[in-house]
Design a protein around this motif. Structure first.
Motif, PDB file in Angstrom:
ATOM      1  N   ARG A  48      96.264   3.566  43.752  1.00  0.00           N
ATOM      2  CA  ARG A  48      97.460   2.944  43.184  1.00  0.00           C
ATOM      3  C   ARG A  48      97.959   1.775  44.038  1.00  0.00           C
ATOM      4  O   ARG A  48      99.161   1.564  44.243  1.00  0.00           O
ATOM      5  CB  ARG A  48      98.574   3.988  43.003  1.00  0.00           C
ATOM      6  N   ARG A  49      97.011   0.986  44.532  1.00  0.00           N
ATOM      7  CA  ARG A  49      97.394  -0.109  45.424  1.00  0.00           C
ATOM      8  C   ARG A  49      98.140  -1.212  44.686  1.00  0.00           C
ATOM      9  O   ARG A  49      99.069  -1.817  45.238  1.00  0.00           O
ATOM     10  CB  ARG A  49      96.154  -0.659  46.140  1.00  0.00           C
ATOM     11  N   ALA A  50      97.741  -1.506  43.444  1.00  0.00           N
ATOM     12  CA  ALA A  50      98.453  -2.535  42.682  1.00  0.00           C
ATOM     13  C   ALA A  50      99.896  -2.117  42.447  1.00  0.00           C
ATOM     14  O   ALA A  50     100.827  -2.928  42.567  1.00  0.00           O
ATOM     15  CB  ALA A  50      97.738  -2.793  41.352  1.00  0.00           C
ATOM     16  N   VAL A  51     100.105  -0.857  42.136  1.00  0.00           N
ATOM     17  CA  VAL A  51     101.471  -0.344  41.951  1.00  0.00           C
ATOM     18  C   VAL A  51     102.265  -0.514  43.243  1.00  0.00           C
ATOM     19  O   VAL A  51     103.430  -0.951  43.235  1.00  0.00           O
ATOM     20  CB  VAL A  51     101.438   1.134  41.517  1.00  0.00           C
ATOM     21  N   ASN A  52     101.641  -0.183  44.369  1.00  0.00           N
ATOM     22  CA  ASN A  52     102.337  -0.303  45.649  1.00  0.00           C
ATOM     23  C   ASN A  52     102.699  -1.753  45.967  1.00  0.00           C
ATOM     24  O   ASN A  52     103.758  -2.025  46.547  1.00  0.00           O
ATOM     25  CB  ASN A  52     101.472   0.275  46.771  1.00  0.00           C
ATOM     26  N   VAL A  53     101.817  -2.690  45.595  1.00  0.00           N
ATOM     27  CA  VAL A  53     102.117  -4.109  45.813  1.00  0.00           C
ATOM     28  C   VAL A  53     103.391  -4.505  45.081  1.00  0.00           C
ATOM     29  O   VAL A  53     104.325  -5.075  45.671  1.00  0.00           O
ATOM     30  CB  VAL A  53     100.941  -4.997  45.343  1.00  0.00           C
ATOM     31  N   TYR A  54     103.455  -4.198  43.782  1.00  0.00           N
ATOM     32  CA  TYR A  54     104.577  -4.687  42.976  1.00  0.00           C
ATOM     33  C   TYR A  54     105.855  -3.896  43.219  1.00  0.00           C
ATOM     34  O   TYR A  54     106.952  -4.453  43.095  1.00  0.00           O
ATOM     35  CB  TYR A  54     104.177  -4.714  41.501  1.00  0.00           C
ATOM     36  N   VAL A  55     105.725  -2.634  43.607  1.00  0.00           N
ATOM     37  CA  VAL A  55     106.913  -1.891  44.024  1.00  0.00           C
ATOM     38  C   VAL A  55     107.482  -2.499  45.306  1.00  0.00           C
ATOM     39  O   VAL A  55     108.705  -2.699  45.442  1.00  0.00           O
ATOM     40  CB  VAL A  55     106.582  -0.398  44.228  1.00  0.00           C
ATOM     41  N   SER A  56     106.602  -2.827  46.255  1.00  0.00           N
ATOM     42  CA  SER A  56     107.054  -3.421  47.523  1.00  0.00           C
ATOM     43  C   SER A  56     107.739  -4.760  47.284  1.00  0.00           C
ATOM     44  O   SER A  56     108.817  -5.034  47.843  1.00  0.00           O
ATOM     45  CB  SER A  56     105.863  -3.610  48.473  1.00  0.00           C
ATOM     46  N   TRP A  57     107.127  -5.610  46.454  1.00  0.00           N
ATOM     47  CA  TRP A  57     107.699  -6.945  46.228  1.00  0.00           C
ATOM     48  C   TRP A  57     108.976  -6.870  45.388  1.00  0.00           C
ATOM     49  O   TRP A  57     109.901  -7.651  45.611  1.00  0.00           O
ATOM     50  CB  TRP A  57     106.660  -7.843  45.579  1.00  0.00           C
ATOM     51  N   VAL A  70     113.143  -8.479  38.303  1.00  0.00           N
ATOM     52  CA  VAL A  70     112.844  -8.081  36.928  1.00  0.00           C
ATOM     53  C   VAL A  70     111.440  -8.539  36.538  1.00  0.00           C
ATOM     54  O   VAL A  70     110.655  -7.775  35.949  1.00  0.00           O
ATOM     55  CB  VAL A  70     113.894  -8.657  35.959  1.00  0.00           C
ATOM     56  N   LEU A  71     111.110  -9.794  36.877  1.00  0.00           N
ATOM     57  CA  LEU A  71     109.769 -10.304  36.556  1.00  0.00           C
ATOM     58  C   LEU A  71     108.694  -9.506  37.285  1.00  0.00           C
ATOM     59  O   LEU A  71     107.686  -9.101  36.691  1.00  0.00           O
ATOM     60  CB  LEU A  71     109.669 -11.776  36.945  1.00  0.00           C
ATOM     61  N   MET A  72     108.906  -9.290  38.583  1.00  0.00           N
ATOM     62  CA  MET A  72     107.906  -8.564  39.358  1.00  0.00           C
ATOM     63  C   MET A  72     107.787  -7.126  38.872  1.00  0.00           C
ATOM     64  O   MET A  72     106.689  -6.579  38.733  1.00  0.00           O
ATOM     65  CB  MET A  72     108.282  -8.600  40.837  1.00  0.00           C
ATOM     66  N   GLY A  73     108.929  -6.484  38.599  1.00  0.00           N
ATOM     67  CA  GLY A  73     108.896  -5.105  38.125  1.00  0.00           C
ATOM     68  C   GLY A  73     108.260  -4.960  36.766  1.00  0.00           C
ATOM     69  O   GLY A  73     107.694  -3.902  36.445  1.00  0.00           O
ATOM     70  N   SER A  74     108.322  -6.030  35.946  1.00  0.00           N
ATOM     71  CA  SER A  74     107.719  -5.958  34.611  1.00  0.00           C
ATOM     72  C   SER A  74     106.212  -5.750  34.678  1.00  0.00           C
ATOM     73  O   SER A  74     105.604  -5.219  33.743  1.00  0.00           O
ATOM     74  CB  SER A  74     108.043  -7.224  33.818  1.00  0.00           C
ATOM     75  N   LEU A  75     105.603  -6.171  35.788  1.00  0.00           N
ATOM     76  CA  LEU A  75     104.158  -5.975  35.929  1.00  0.00           C
ATOM     77  C   LEU A  75     103.799  -4.498  35.996  1.00  0.00           C
ATOM     78  O   LEU A  75     102.677  -4.108  35.658  1.00  0.00           O
ATOM     79  CB  LEU A  75     103.664  -6.698  37.188  1.00  0.00           C
ATOM     80  N   LEU A  76     104.731  -3.674  36.428  1.00  0.00           N
ATOM     81  CA  LEU A  76     104.477  -2.236  36.507  1.00  0.00           C
ATOM     82  C   LEU A  76     104.409  -1.589  35.131  1.00  0.00           C
ATOM     83  O   LEU A  76     103.963  -0.445  34.998  1.00  0.00           O
ATOM     84  CB  LEU A  76     105.565  -1.562  37.339  1.00  0.00           C
ATOM     85  N   LEU A  77     104.849  -2.330  34.098  1.00  0.00           N
ATOM     86  CA  LEU A  77     104.790  -1.794  32.735  1.00  0.00           C
ATOM     87  C   LEU A  77     103.422  -2.020  32.089  1.00  0.00           C
ATOM     88  O   LEU A  77     103.152  -1.474  31.025  1.00  0.00           O
ATOM     89  CB  LEU A  77     105.878  -2.457  31.867  1.00  0.00           C
ATOM     90  N   VAL A  78     102.589  -2.832  32.731  1.00  0.00           N
ATOM     91  CA  VAL A  78     101.268  -3.153  32.165  1.00  0.00           C
ATOM     92  C   VAL A  78     100.271  -2.090  32.604  1.00  0.00           C
ATOM     93  O   VAL A  78      99.980  -1.952  33.808  1.00  0.00           O
ATOM     94  CB  VAL A  78     100.810  -4.549  32.631  1.00  0.00           C
ATOM     95  N   ARG A  79      99.748  -1.353  31.642  1.00  0.00           N
ATOM     96  CA  ARG A  79      98.876  -0.222  31.972  1.00  0.00           C
ATOM     97  C   ARG A  79      97.620  -0.663  32.716  1.00  0.00           C
ATOM     98  O   ARG A  79      97.185   0.011  33.645  1.00  0.00           O
ATOM     99  CB  ARG A  79      98.486   0.503  30.671  1.00  0.00           C
ATOM    100  N   ARG A  80      97.045  -1.804  32.320  1.00  0.00           N
ATOM    101  CA  ARG A  80      95.800  -2.245  32.967  1.00  0.00           C
ATOM    102  C   ARG A  80      96.039  -2.605  34.428  1.00  0.00           C
ATOM    103  O   ARG A  80      95.125  -2.480  35.258  1.00  0.00           O
ATOM    104  CB  ARG A  80      95.222  -3.453  32.225  1.00  0.00           C
ATOM    105  N   ILE A  81      97.248  -3.046  34.763  1.00  0.00           N
ATOM    106  CA  ILE A  81      97.569  -3.328  36.169  1.00  0.00           C
ATOM    107  C   ILE A  81      97.796  -2.030  36.915  1.00  0.00           C
ATOM    108  O   ILE A  81      97.320  -1.854  38.050  1.00  0.00           O
ATOM    109  CB  ILE A  81      98.780  -4.274  36.261  1.00  0.00           C
ATOM    110  N   ARG A  82      98.523  -1.105  36.299  1.00  0.00           N
ATOM    111  CA  ARG A  82      98.763   0.186  36.959  1.00  0.00           C
ATOM    112  C   ARG A  82      97.465   0.929  37.228  1.00  0.00           C
ATOM    113  O   ARG A  82      97.366   1.736  38.164  1.00  0.00           O
ATOM    114  CB  ARG A  82      99.672   1.068  36.100  1.00  0.00           C
ATOM    115  N   ALA A  83      96.448   0.673  36.414  1.00  0.00           N
ATOM    116  CA  ALA A  83      95.185   1.388  36.555  1.00  0.00           C
ATOM    117  C   ALA A  83      94.346   0.888  37.741  1.00  0.00           C
ATOM    118  O   ALA A  83      93.364   1.522  38.114  1.00  0.00           O
ATOM    119  CB  ALA A  83      94.375   1.274  35.267  1.00  0.00           C
ATOM    120  N   VAL A  84      94.722  -0.293  38.300  1.00  0.00           N
ATOM    121  CA  VAL A  84      93.955  -0.849  39.404  1.00  0.00           C
ATOM    122  C   VAL A  84      94.204  -0.027  40.659  1.00  0.00           C
ATOM    123  O   VAL A  84      95.336   0.130  41.098  1.00  0.00           O
ATOM    124  CB  VAL A  84      94.337  -2.326  39.660  1.00  0.00           C
TER     125      VAL A  84
END
Length: 404
Positions: free
Chosen positions: A286-295, A389-403
């Motif tokens: 879940r590294r992509a999730v961790n990136v966007y949560v951190s930012w 809000v923009l950065m957090g919206s990336l967490l709603l994309v399933r294909r990104i969360r799957a990385v």
């Protein structure tokens, strides 16, 4: 925790030791050069517009060559690209040092030399980003990025401090001479590199086609589609913050340059701690999730800092914001090096940098315009929350969360 996940593990590689030694030194002195460039322009003319001119010319020059640098670095020898860029920067800064020492510098000379340095910056950064994985084994890439993140963060603190001290005691010519010496050391270490060879047959470089191919690749990979979104978040948040932070310091804390330095130093120290935290943690899932949560958290923390009225609290928020940003950046760099195919890595870096650097002048203009109509704290907080809000919206994309 195994030895291979510690920051020192990447330093076991001879080539990475050379890379981080040469480039770490140049990062510090280049920070000194950049921090004094606008001040020297102002002192030459007595006009604030001179600082804007020199910095603007430098920014446009770097953006001009970034995409070309990415295309060339993916087809050409990346070490040779670094050697070329360091040679160009050495000559430009060295010439400016001589002209300054002999009192032959004027605004035109300063702007031309700054533009030349930045033109070579645009060629250097994509090659540097692409060569890091070739200096360490695959299992040490995360460690390498943690070490580089720490050095970058420390340089962001040490560079301006060094620049101010040297400028005050010995003048701008000495700042420039130190920067030139550091580029010479970086050039020597780059020449000594023996990076891992590329696989596959050589491909003829066609820069325009290669740039277009790299852009299509970015838009086709789920993780990389986030690049333009992140660039938009930076436009809304970092442009106004950098523009209005001095005014915020004055309005909220009745402070001056010393207070501003405390906040920026706290951020830099936090970013260094974030890189070290990544080196200790080194997540595998879940590294992509961790990136966007951190930012996302970093944006929210900056908004809270802008609204704070107690200086120690604002300093603490700046430090935690830096920690989140540094952690996210180390994660992001490692993901790029492991997700992107090696023959496109430099182009992805160039597109990533181009998006942020090309939009930042718009962010500065937005900050200046909004700051004329609202308090600095309000503008900064609103911009940072919009970025969150923009950065957090990336967490709603399933294909990104799957990385992973």
């Amino acid at each position: 925790m195994t030895a291979t996940t510690a920051p020192r593990s990447a330093l076991r590689s001879r080539d990475f030791r050379l890379l981080i030694a040469g480039q770490g030194l140049s990062m510090v002195t280049y920070g000194a050069y950049l921090s004094m460039l606008s001040w020297y322009a102002y002192r030459l003319t007595g006009s604030p517009g001179a600082s804007s001119l020199v910095l603007g010319v430098a920014a446009v020059s770097e953006v001009t060559t970034l995409l070309l640098g990415g295309a060339l670095a993916d087809r050409w020898n990346r070490r040779s690209m670094m050697v070329l860029a360091d040679t160009g920067r050495l000559v430009a800064v060295g010439a400016l040092a001589v002209l300054t020492a002999t009192e032959h510098t004027n605004l035109l000379v300063l702007a031309v030399c700054a533009a030349l340095v930045s033109l070579f910056d645009g060629l250097f950064y994509p090659a540097f980003g692409g060569i890091v994985p070739a200096t360490v084994p695959v299992d040490m890439i995360g460690s390498a990025n943690a070490s580089l993140g720490f050095v970058r963060s420390v340089s962001a603190i040490a560079g301006p401090a060094l620049g101010g001290a040297v400028y005050a005691s010995a003048g701008m010519a000495t700042v420039l001479a130190l920067t030139a010496v550091a580029f010479l050391v970086a050039l020597a270490t780059a020449l000594a590199l023996r990076p891992l060879p590329r696989t596959g047959p050589p491909v003829r470089s066609r820069p325009l086609r290669d740039i277009a191919e790299g852009t299509r690749y970015v838009l086709s990979v789920p993780l990389l589609v986030s690049i333009p979104v992140a660039a938009g978040a930076l436009l809304l948040s970092e442009g106004p913050t950098q523009t209005l932070l001095p005014r915020l310091v004055e309005e909220h804390f009745d402070g001056g340059a010393g207070t501003l330095s405390l906040l920026t130093t706290a951020y830099g120290a936090g970013a260094a701690a974030g890189a070290l935290l990544y080196a200790r943690w080194m997540p595998r899932r879940r590294r992509a999730v961790n990136v966007y949560v951190s930012w996302t958290a970093a944006h929210v923390l900056c908004a809270a800092m802008a609204l704070a009225t107690w200086l120690p609290g604002a300093i603490a928020l700046a430090a935690v914001r830096g920690l989140c940003g540094g952690l996210g950046f180390a994660l992001w760099e490692t993901l790029l090096m492991q997700v992107v195919t090696p023959d496109k890595l430099s182009r992805v870096y160039s597109v990533n940098l181009f998006g942020t650097k090309a939009l930042m002048p718009l962010g500065f203009a937005l900050g200046g315009w909004a700051g004329a109509h609202a308090p600095a704290a309000t503008v900064i907080a609103c911009g940072q929350l919009a970025g969150a809000v923009l950065m957090g919206s990336l967490l709603l994309v399933r294909r990104i969360r799957a990385v992973n």
